[in-house]
Design an enzyme around this catalytic site. Structure first.
Site, PDB file in Angstrom:
ATOM      1  N   LYS A 142       8.076   5.665   6.011  1.00 36.43           N
ATOM      2  CA  LYS A 142       8.634   4.437   5.430  1.00 36.43           C
ATOM      3  C   LYS A 142       8.665   4.601   3.915  1.00 36.43           C
ATOM      4  CE  LYS A 142       7.290   0.882   8.753  1.00 36.43           C
ATOM      5  NZ  LYS A 142       6.480  -0.345   8.925  1.00 36.43           N
ATOM      6  N   GLU A 184      -7.891   0.220   5.854  1.00 38.42           N
ATOM      7  CA  GLU A 184      -6.909   0.800   6.783  1.00 38.42           C
ATOM      8  C   GLU A 184      -7.578   1.826   7.713  1.00 38.42           C
ATOM      9  OE1 GLU A 184      -4.017  -0.607   6.908  1.00 38.42           O
ATOM     10  OE2 GLU A 184      -3.452  -1.281   4.892  1.00 38.42           O
ATOM     11  N   GLU A 236       9.571   1.638  14.622  1.00 40.21           N
ATOM     12  CA  GLU A 236       8.887   0.372  14.838  1.00 40.21           C
ATOM     13  C   GLU A 236       9.618  -0.559  15.807  1.00 40.21           C
ATOM     14  OE1 GLU A 236       6.599  -0.839  11.522  1.00 40.21           O
ATOM     15  OE2 GLU A 236       6.630  -2.936  12.091  1.00 40.21           O
ATOM     16  N   HIS A 247      -2.573  -7.770   9.480  1.00 32.39           N
ATOM     17  CA  HIS A 247      -1.571  -7.861   8.414  1.00 32.39           C
ATOM     18  C   HIS A 247      -0.797  -9.174   8.403  1.00 32.39           C
ATOM     19  CE1 HIS A 247      -2.581  -3.715   7.756  1.00 32.39           C
ATOM     20  NE2 HIS A 247      -1.651  -3.550   6.824  1.00 32.39           N
TER      21      HIS A 247
HETATM   22  N1  LIG Z   1       5.105   3.484   3.406  1.00 28.95           N
HETATM   23  C1  LIG Z   1       4.149   2.927   4.102  1.00 28.95           C
HETATM   24  O1  LIG Z   1       4.059   3.101   5.331  1.00 28.95           O
HETATM   25  C2  LIG Z   1       3.141   2.078   3.408  1.00 28.95           C
HETATM   26  C3  LIG Z   1       1.967   1.684   4.072  1.00 28.95           C
HETATM   27  C4  LIG Z   1       1.020   0.955   3.367  1.00 28.95           C
HETATM   28  C5  LIG Z   1       1.249   0.636   2.037  1.00 28.95           C
HETATM   29  N2  LIG Z   1       2.395   1.007   1.419  1.00 28.95           N
HETATM   30  C6  LIG Z   1       2.645   0.707   0.005  1.00 28.95           C
HETATM   31  O2  LIG Z   1       1.673   1.371  -0.786  1.00 28.95           O
HETATM   32  C7  LIG Z   1       1.508   0.668  -1.999  1.00 28.95           C
HETATM   33  C8  LIG Z   1       0.036   0.572  -2.318  1.00 28.95           C
HETATM   34  O3  LIG Z   1      -0.475   1.883  -2.449  1.00 28.95           O
HETATM   35  P1  LIG Z   1      -1.824   2.175  -3.235  1.00 28.95           P
HETATM   36  O4  LIG Z   1      -2.873   1.248  -2.797  1.00 28.95           O
HETATM   37  O5  LIG Z   1      -2.058   3.622  -3.163  1.00 28.95           O
HETATM   38  O6  LIG Z   1      -1.468   1.678  -4.725  1.00 28.95           O
HETATM   39  P2  LIG Z   1      -0.961   2.440  -6.047  1.00 28.95           P
HETATM   40  O7  LIG Z   1      -0.021   3.511  -5.756  1.00 28.95           O
HETATM   41  O8  LIG Z   1      -0.532   1.364  -6.981  1.00 28.95           O
HETATM   42  O9  LIG Z   1      -2.305   3.078  -6.597  1.00 28.95           O
HETATM   43  C9  LIG Z   1      -3.359   2.244  -7.031  1.00 28.95           C
HETATM   44  C10 LIG Z   1      -3.778   2.566  -8.466  1.00 28.95           C
HETATM   45  O10 LIG Z   1      -4.553   3.754  -8.479  1.00 28.95           O
HETATM   46  C11 LIG Z   1      -4.028   4.692  -9.403  1.00 28.95           C
HETATM   47  N3  LIG Z   1      -4.337   6.012  -8.841  1.00 28.95           N
HETATM   48  C12 LIG Z   1      -3.742   6.627  -7.813  1.00 28.95           C
HETATM   49  N4  LIG Z   1      -4.392   7.745  -7.490  1.00 28.95           N
HETATM   50  C13 LIG Z   1      -5.431   7.847  -8.345  1.00 28.95           C
HETATM   51  C14 LIG Z   1      -6.487   8.777  -8.500  1.00 28.95           C
HETATM   52  N5  LIG Z   1      -6.647   9.802  -7.653  1.00 28.95           N
HETATM   53  N6  LIG Z   1      -7.365   8.582  -9.503  1.00 28.95           N
HETATM   54  C15 LIG Z   1      -7.256   7.497 -10.329  1.00 28.95           C
HETATM   55  N7  LIG Z   1      -6.297   6.564 -10.207  1.00 28.95           N
HETATM   56  C16 LIG Z   1      -5.394   6.740  -9.230  1.00 28.95           C
HETATM   57  C17 LIG Z   1      -2.584   4.351  -9.522  1.00 28.95           C
HETATM   58  O11 LIG Z   1      -2.057   4.769 -10.750  1.00 28.95           O
HETATM   59  C18 LIG Z   1      -2.607   2.835  -9.407  1.00 28.95           C
HETATM   60  O12 LIG Z   1      -2.915   2.259 -10.662  1.00 28.95           O
HETATM   61  C19 LIG Z   1       2.184  -0.675  -1.811  1.00 28.95           C
HETATM   62  O13 LIG Z   1       3.377  -0.697  -2.563  1.00 28.95           O
HETATM   63  C20 LIG Z   1       2.486  -0.738  -0.333  1.00 28.95           C
HETATM   64  O14 LIG Z   1       3.660  -1.488  -0.051  1.00 28.95           O
HETATM   65  C21 LIG Z   1       3.325   1.729   2.084  1.00 28.95           C
HETATM   66 ZN   LIG Z   2      -1.682  -2.067   5.314  1.00 24.68          ZN
END
Ligand SMILES: NC(=O)c1ccc[n+]([C@@H]2O[C@H](COP(=O)([O-])OP(=O)(O)OC[C@H]3O[C@@H](n4cnc5c(N)ncnc54)[C@H](O)[C@@H]3O)[C@@H](O)[C@H]2O)c1
Ligand SMILES: [Zn+2]
Length: 371
Positions: A142, A184, A236, A247
């Site tokens: 996705k 998760e 899905e 969720h």
């Molecule tokens: N495609 C899918 O199936 C799916 C599933 C669940 C969530 N999502 C999406 O994922 C997003 C959330 O992802 P997330 O929680 O990873 O958030 P994110 O990508 O915003 O990362 C969170 C924060 O951590 C920082 N960061 C990332 N890796 C780091 C590291 N190793 N060290 C220090 N800082 C780091 C990033 O810069 C950011 O500020 C949402 O947009 C959500 O919609 C997609």
């Molecule tokens: Zn989720």
């Protein structure tokens, strides 16, 4: 190295997991030898991992383009997507260029969507660096961006050619983000694997402390569960909806408080407690199993009570859930620990499940842990 196949016919690929893999020259040589590579990342991740990655990839690739985006969910938009296209075009990238998405779920989603649409589709590799991305968003294809009118409203199903997971990158991740990813992990166990759930009951503190073997094992199990579900239902139409456990409530919490007030994983954590309560009320789950789930979530330092949004607001927010049928929300219920099903539920039971698990006196503030 731990390897997990994602079986999708022609679009099959592998998830490779190992500490230190990010800078493994032979892994990269096997993927990008002689090809132009574009690395897309964000400012925070770049600080830690962009130069080491560019160095090792550069040894095998024929030229590297670095595209560094502003970090943050609010940048998962059309304007930032266009910045990626701009960077790719300025560097004369073409259909043979491989894109690397280095970062959390935001980067994976937006860079994946860029790969899906640039020149009608170029190959890309997911290199997730948050726990949430390593166990969830990097797997399943996705991709997409947010629209002012809704989250993840524009996008595509588009599978990567490989996923590289280096658990050592989690060392720089803020603890609150680690906990959000653990939500998760717990979710995957709760819907699909009682043995994994029981393992987590023993190892949860070690996971939160990022003990190396525990983290690698937890990521592997989570990836296996998600990959299995995705392989059974890529678009899905059926079982993939079970990944939405917690969720329906969680998304309502995120939207109700304003996106970014609670992290997604925090909202899903409280949402899982509510969904477990609903499962008990529907006669699908033993009270003692719901309590075990709540306890595990609390030990992961995640919230177990939702903010008080008011019943009308809960209903309005849940009605727009993607699983809704003609405005009536459907819920993923647990049928014991390790099994789940999607069901329409009487609204009065939903109200009771919410009432049983809201913070009684006030709305919790950002990141606060509630009893
Ligand atoms: N495609 C899918 O199936 C799916 C599933 C669940 C969530 N999502 C999406 O994922 C997003 C959330 O992802 P997330 O929680 O990873 O958030 P994110 O990508 O915003 O990362 C969170 C924060 O951590 C920082 N960061 C990332 N890796 C780091 C590291 N190793 N060290 C220090 N800082 C780091 C990033 O810069 C950011 O500020 C949402 O947009 C959500 O919609 C997609
Ligand atoms: Zn989720």
């Amino acid at each position: 190295m731990r390897q997990i196949p994602v079986e999708l016919g022609e679009g099959s690929y592998r998830i490779d997991i190992a500490a230190g893999l990010l800078c493994d020259a032979s892994w990269w040589a096997s993927q990008v030898a002689g090809r132009q590579v574009a690395i897309v990342t964000d400012t925070r991740v770049a600080r830690h991992y962009l130069e080491p990655l560019a160095k090792v990839v550069g040894q095998a690739a024929d030229g590297i383009v670095k595209i560094v985006l502003e970090a943050g969910e609010h940048n998962k938009d059309w304007k930032t997507l266009d910045e990626i296209f701009d960077g790719l075009l300025a560097a004369r990238c073409d259909r043979n260029t491989i894109l690397i998405a280095l970062g959390g779920g935001v980067i994976g989603d937006i860079a994946g969507f860029a790969a899906a649409s640039f020149m009608r589709g170029i190959e890309f590799i997911q290199v997730p660096t948050t726990l949430l991305a390593q166990v969830d968003s990097s797997i399943g294809g996705k991709t997409g961006i947010n629209h002012a009118r809704g989250k993840n409203m524009v996008g595509a199903f588009y599978q990567p050619r490989a996923v590289l997971i280096d658990p050592a990158t989690l060392a720089s991740l803020p603890p609150r983000e680690v906990a959000a990813g653990a939500a998760e992990v717990i979710k995957h166990a709760a819907i699909a694997s009682r043995p994994h759930f029981e393992w987590l009951e023993v190892r949860i503190e070690a996971l939160m402390a990022l003990e190396a073997e525990t983290v690698a094992q937890a990521i592997e199990e989570s990836c296996r569960i998600k990959a299995g579900v995705v392989a059974a239902d890529e678009r899905e139409g059926g079982v993939r909806a079970l990944l939405n456990f917690g969720h329906t409530f969680g998304h309502a919490i995120e939207a109700g408080l304003g996106y970014g007030t609670w992290l997604h994983g925090e909202a899903v954590a409280a949402g899982m407690v509510q969904a477990a309560e609903l499962s008990v009320l529907c006669g699908r789950l033993a009270r003692s199993d719901a309590q075990r789930l709540t306890e595990l979530i609390g030990r992961a330092r995640l919230p177990v009570r939702a903010p008080d949004l008011g019943w009308q607001r809960w209903q309005d927010l849940m009605a727009v859930d993607k699983k809704s049928l003609r405005g009536a929300p459907r819920f993923v219920l647990l049928k014991g620990l390790g099994a789940a099903s999607l069901e329409a539920v009487d609204a009065q039971l939903v109200k009771r499940a919410i009432d049983a698990n809201i913070a009684e006196t006030r709305t919790p503030v950002r990141g606060e842990l509630l009893p």
